[in-house]
Motif scaffolding. Structure first.
Motif, PDB file in Angstrom:
ATOM      1  N   GLN A  41      -0.064 -59.657  48.480  1.00 15.74           N
ATOM      2  CA  GLN A  41      -0.065 -58.548  50.243  1.00 15.74           C
ATOM      3  C   GLN A  41      -0.757 -58.780  50.162  1.00 15.74           C
ATOM      4  O   GLN A  41      -1.157 -58.221  51.872  1.00 15.74           O
ATOM      5  N   ASN A  42      -2.038 -58.813  50.431  1.00 19.01           N
ATOM      6  CA  ASN A  42      -3.301 -58.262  51.193  1.00 19.01           C
ATOM      7  C   ASN A  42      -4.613 -59.011  51.703  1.00 19.01           C
ATOM      8  O   ASN A  42      -4.796 -59.378  52.442  1.00 19.01           O
ATOM      9  N   ILE A  44      -3.552 -62.180  52.871  1.00 20.46           N
ATOM     10  CA  ILE A  44      -3.132 -62.801  53.796  1.00 20.46           C
ATOM     11  C   ILE A  44      -3.461 -61.954  55.138  1.00 20.46           C
ATOM     12  O   ILE A  44      -2.700 -62.357  56.657  1.00 20.46           O
ATOM     13  N   ARG A  45      -3.360 -61.128  55.182  1.00 18.73           N
ATOM     14  CA  ARG A  45      -3.981 -59.347  56.538  1.00 18.73           C
ATOM     15  C   ARG A  45      -4.619 -60.631  57.617  1.00 18.73           C
ATOM     16  O   ARG A  45      -4.693 -59.887  58.627  1.00 18.73           O
ATOM     17  N   CYS A  46      -5.882 -60.900  56.902  1.00 19.24           N
ATOM     18  CA  CYS A  46      -6.890 -61.181  58.033  1.00 19.24           C
ATOM     19  C   CYS A  46      -6.764 -62.666  58.269  1.00 19.24           C
ATOM     20  O   CYS A  46      -6.610 -63.212  59.778  1.00 19.24           O
ATOM     21  N   HIS A  47      -6.212 -64.150  57.258  1.00 17.66           N
ATOM     22  CA  HIS A  47      -6.748 -65.260  57.025  1.00 17.66           C
ATOM     23  C   HIS A  47      -5.752 -65.305  55.786  1.00 17.66           C
ATOM     24  O   HIS A  47      -5.297 -64.648  55.482  1.00 17.66           O
ATOM     25  N   ASN A  48      -5.895 -67.336  56.193  1.00 19.80           N
ATOM     26  CA  ASN A  48      -4.676 -67.693  55.279  1.00 19.80           C
ATOM     27  C   ASN A  48      -5.161 -66.798  53.440  1.00 19.80           C
ATOM     28  O   ASN A  48      -5.929 -66.658  53.730  1.00 19.80           O
ATOM     29  N   PRO A  50      -6.366 -67.674  49.796  1.00 20.29           N
ATOM     30  CA  PRO A  50      -7.086 -68.703  50.159  1.00 20.29           C
ATOM     31  C   PRO A  50      -6.387 -68.772  47.825  1.00 20.29           C
ATOM     32  O   PRO A  50      -5.783 -67.663  47.298  1.00 20.29           O
ATOM     33  N   ARG A  68     -14.208 -56.240  49.377  1.00 18.97           N
ATOM     34  CA  ARG A  68     -13.653 -54.953  48.946  1.00 18.97           C
ATOM     35  C   ARG A  68     -14.571 -54.457  49.894  1.00 18.97           C
ATOM     36  O   ARG A  68     -14.092 -53.422  51.166  1.00 18.97           O
ATOM     37  N   ARG A  70     -16.036 -55.787  53.394  1.00 19.10           N
ATOM     38  CA  ARG A  70     -15.154 -56.313  54.899  1.00 19.10           C
ATOM     39  C   ARG A  70     -14.314 -55.864  54.856  1.00 19.10           C
ATOM     40  O   ARG A  70     -13.418 -55.066  56.061  1.00 19.10           O
ATOM     41  N   ALA A  71     -12.886 -55.770  53.713  1.00 16.09           N
ATOM     42  CA  ALA A  71     -11.747 -55.207  54.534  1.00 16.09           C
ATOM     43  C   ALA A  71     -11.095 -54.111  53.841  1.00 16.09           C
ATOM     44  O   ALA A  71     -10.548 -52.706  54.000  1.00 16.09           O
ATOM     45  N   ASN A  72     -12.583 -53.638  53.873  1.00 16.25           N
ATOM     46  CA  ASN A  72     -12.474 -51.502  53.555  1.00 16.25           C
ATOM     47  C   ASN A  72     -10.738 -51.507  52.410  1.00 16.25           C
ATOM     48  O   ASN A  72     -10.274 -50.596  52.186  1.00 16.25           O
ATOM     49  N   MET A  73     -11.023 -52.396  51.325  1.00 15.21           N
ATOM     50  CA  MET A  73      -9.844 -52.543  50.241  1.00 15.21           C
ATOM     51  C   MET A  73     -10.813 -51.207  49.245  1.00 15.21           C
ATOM     52  O   MET A  73     -11.234 -51.045  48.842  1.00 15.21           O
TER      53      MET A  73
END
Lengths: 89, 387
Positions: A41-42, A44-48, A50, A68, A70-73
């Motif tokens: 779910q997560n 895939i939000r910015c790039h394909n 991996p 963590r 870059r995507a502020n997860m």
């Protein structure tokens, strides 16, 4: 101006549809989600997304911390995802 | 100098490889990642047509992790500019995890002002070969800053909130003394601050759905921008951005739908700028409402669930973007862009893009006076890789 109105209406309706469909979908709390689910779910939000086999265990640790940031997860999301990636690679 | 750089990068790359071969986990980890691209541009404007191979862009990213809480990341940008090597430092920052909910970063970092520059601009991430109007050269939104930032995220029920507050040197006002045509514009590169005032900015992002498929974000950035001691000392800029993202694999349409949008606006408080009259003897002062805005919306679809191996790697993209800069300024312009793209994903981080863009523009400080509305069409072929 007209285009702006069209774009805003379109995005608002998509938001509304998505929120409604999201609410009727299974209401899982993040705490109960598996690493695999959080990954699908997560990541895939910015790039394909991996594949786990793309990197080795050490590399996933580093990438986990990098994503963590870059995507502020959340700590929990990243922890579970890295565990899943290390187990599935 | 160049030779020294090449040798050092070679050593670093070799070091990275030898580390990767070590099978015992260590507390210090080092990776070289990054991206590059090559392509062909066909440009048709009222002034003529051009066809050039482009690229030779190389952006290595160095990531050092020490223990489980420290990270240092830096990205260099190597480009050719008129056959000369041009090197940029896109970012270089330290990061420390304070606790579950908070990280601190210091140095030069990508600003979470909206999402495009921080998350979506690398060539292997961006679905199109170009940036939307308003970003990059002569853009109205910042991409990076030097300063300090606190960022983090937290779950709220099944939803997630993420936040960031930062302080940087902030933008610098171009007062027209160097480039009269750019009076009132902001320069976001401000290595040594031109005043004591520090910029404050932040972003709040909220993922309202349990499956994290949607994110809504609000960002702001405000600072005094004039040189200390000048008449522009109290001129302030206030920027806002709103962003939206929705990415989901949807079974009935057999693929991934990706919708991204961002709106930016920049207001610089009133100031008087000087201009040389046409007789070239008199200097007149003028002012204008220094308000600019830009936005884009992008929709892409990839039939990733298709049974056909070729089709599942194809992606269709379209984007609309628009930029308006202040009426009455020397750089007044109105432009819009409509782009279409057909991508083929060779792997998760390697893509072949075929894009076509229509750009209508009027004004801008590079335009010929009285040129009126201009239309340019561009065909881009880009082969991008993340490594």
């Amino acid at each position: 101006m007209k285009k702006l109105v069209i774009i805003s209406t379109l995005s608002l309706s998509i938001t509304a549809i998505a929120i409604l469909s999201g609410c009727t979908a299974q209401r899982e709390v993040a705490a109960q989600k598996s690493g695999a689910e959080l990954w699908a779910q997560n990541c895939i939000r910015c790039h394909n997304i991996p594949s786990p086999t793309a990197y080795n265990n050490d590399e996933w640790e580093t990438i986990g911390l990098h994503m963590r940031e870059r995507a502020n997860m959340t700590n929990e999301q990243i922890g579970k995802i890295v565990e899943f990636l290390q187990a599935a690679n | 100098m160049k030779r020294f750089l090449i040798i050092s990068i070679g050593i670093l790359l070799l070091g990275g490889n030898s580390f990767a071969q070590d099978s015992k986990p260590g507390r210090t980890q080092f990776m070289v990642r990054g991206y590059g691209h090559a392509g062909l541009d066909y440009l048709k404007t009222p002034d003529g047509t051009s066809l050039s191979y482009v690229g030779a862009a190389f952006s290595p990213i160095f990531i050092f992790k020490q223990g489980s809480r420290f990270l240092f990341e830096a990205e260099l940008e190597f480009q050719l500019d008129q056959n000369q090597l041009d090197i940029g430092l896109e970012y270089a920052n330290l990061m420390f995890v304070i606790n579950k909910y908070l990280m601190v970063r210091g140095g030069k970092f990508l600003l979470p002002f909206g999402t495009f520059m921080e998350r979506l601009h690398p060539a292997w991430v961006n679905r199109l070969s170009s940036k939307p109007l308003g970003f990059g050269h002569d853009g109205i939104a910042p991409s990076s800053g030097i300063g300090i930032e606190l960022r983090g995220s937290a779950p709220i029920g099944g939803t997630t909130i993420n936040y960031s507050v930062y302080s940087t040197n902030g933008p610098r006002l171009k007062d027209g003394s160097e480039e009269p045509d750019e009076a009132g514009m902001l320069n976001f590169e401000n290595y040594i601050d031109n005043n004591i005032n520090k910029a404050i900015g932040g972003r709040i992002g909220y993922l309202p759905l349990y499956n994290s498929s949607m994110e809504l974000g609000v960002s702001f950035y405000t600072a005094k921008v004039g040189d200390k001691g000048s008449v522009y000392e109290n001129v302030r800029s206030t920027l806002w951005a709103f962003d939206f993202s929705y990415v989901k694999q949807i079974s009935p349409i057999k693929g991934v739908l990706d919708l991204k949008a961002q709106y930016n606006q920049t207001q610089v408080s009133d100031a008087y700028y000087l201009e040389l009259e046409e007789d070239r003897d008199t200097i007149a002062s003028y002012t204008f409402d220094n308000f600019s805005r830009a936005y884009y919306a992008q929709l892409s679809y990839r039939p990733s669930m298709s049974g056909n191996n070729f089709l599942k790697n194809i992606e269709f993209v379209s984007r609309y973007s628009k930029l308006n800069t202040p009426e009455g300024s020397e750089w007044e312009s109105n432009a819009d862009e409509l782009s279409f793209g057909l991508n083929y994903w060779i792997s998760w981080r390697q893509v072949l893009k075929l894009n076509y863009s229509f750009i209508n523009s009027e004004g801008g400080h590079d335009a010929t006076e009285g040129a009126g509305k201009q239309q340019s069409n561009t065909l881009f072929v880009q082969w991008a890789i993340g490594f």
